[in-house]
Enzyme design. Sequence first.
Site: not given
Length: 355
Positions: A167, A248, A349
């Site tokens: 990520r 998410s 995130e």
Amino acid sequence: MTIQENVPLAPLTTLQVGGSARYFAELRREDDVPEAAQFARTRDLPLFVLGGGSNLVVADSGWPGLVLRIAIGGITTQSTDAPGKAVLFSVGAGVNWDDFVAQAVVQNCAGVECLSGIPGSVGGTPVQNVGAYGQEVADTIESVRALDLKEERIVVLPKPACGFRYRTSVFNTTERGRYIILRVNFRLKRGGAPSLKYADLQRYFAERLAEKKTPPSLAETRDAVREIRRSKGMLIVPGDDDCRSAGSFFKNPVLSEPQFEDLAERATARGLEIPSYPALDAQRKVSAAWLVEHSGFSKGYGVGPAGISHKHALALINRGTAKASDIVGLKEEIQHGVQKAWGILLEPEPVLVGF
Ligand SMILES: Cc1cc2nc3c(=O)[nH]c(=O)nc-3n(C[C@H](O)[C@H](O)[C@H](O)COP(=O)(O)OP(=O)(O)OC[C@H]3O[C@@H](n4cnc5c(N)ncnc54)[C@H](O)[C@@H]3O)c2cc1C
């Protein structure tokens, strides 16, 4: 290039919260991008680059400077017809990600099928090295073409220069704000087999895999991924309130072995076992969803305008009238609860814009 003023940003995001952009331009041509950047530079305006708005929480006060929405289109391919040969796709940053995946699958090219159904633009995918169901874009990105705002020129960054990890990439860490991504070049494999590493996909195809019948095709894998995503509210489906989210909201924490052992011991003391997966460099990635659900936050949690999705413990949703402050308040409540229960600070995130 037209510069608009006071443009509401909420409708341009999947979470649908936040205020307006002081200045806004939608750019369809690569040539417009340096000109727009110059507009911001000469007026000393902060610049924000918007893709599909699927990984953002925009502040209620909006963005005080210029928002550039990158809408550069076009997909070109370069290939030979022999099976198993690489096909190079050059894709405009403004192309809808899932449209590109659909085209790759139609052309029988493997490498992105498990990333079906992820919302947003192609240009947004390298930023957080988008991943799902056992694949991430770093597996297939060959290079990224971008406007380098520091050097004031267009550059092509080969994959190693993008610094992809879980990520993250240089685009959201060391070089945040430096590049405006214009095109992304992918190397896919014509006639390649679909990736079926992920447990959810193996379960979906369990019968077929056990009976060793014809393995699933790329198209069937794409359909399966989209169906699984839909059941989790992770596919944008009009009318489904559970997908008014930014996906998410928390990353899966990556822990060192001692940190993981400490966490596992705490879980054992409570008669629990925490799901985890090996990560790079002797680390372990643990399930953020598990941590959230074992800290008193269940699916459907929340009484106000912001809540947790009924289908996925990690998706914070706008139930219809939420403000950015409601979403951020819920984020903080969950972070605090998880930290109290397990000693781990969950990292968000989505990108927080204008806070
Ligand atoms: C329902 C749902 C499911 C999701 N599922 C997943 C998933 O499975 N896996 C996953 O990894 N993510 C997932 N996401 C998050 C999101 O879809 C991805 O991160 C997506 O790639 C973001 O792209 P975007 O174009 O919407 O970027 P935006 O949200 O517009 O922007 C995100 C960041 O990228 C930057 N950016 C965007 N475009 C450019 C550009 N052209 N040049 C430079 N910077 C740019 C922005 O400045 C910002 O910092 C999900 C989101 C939702 C709403």
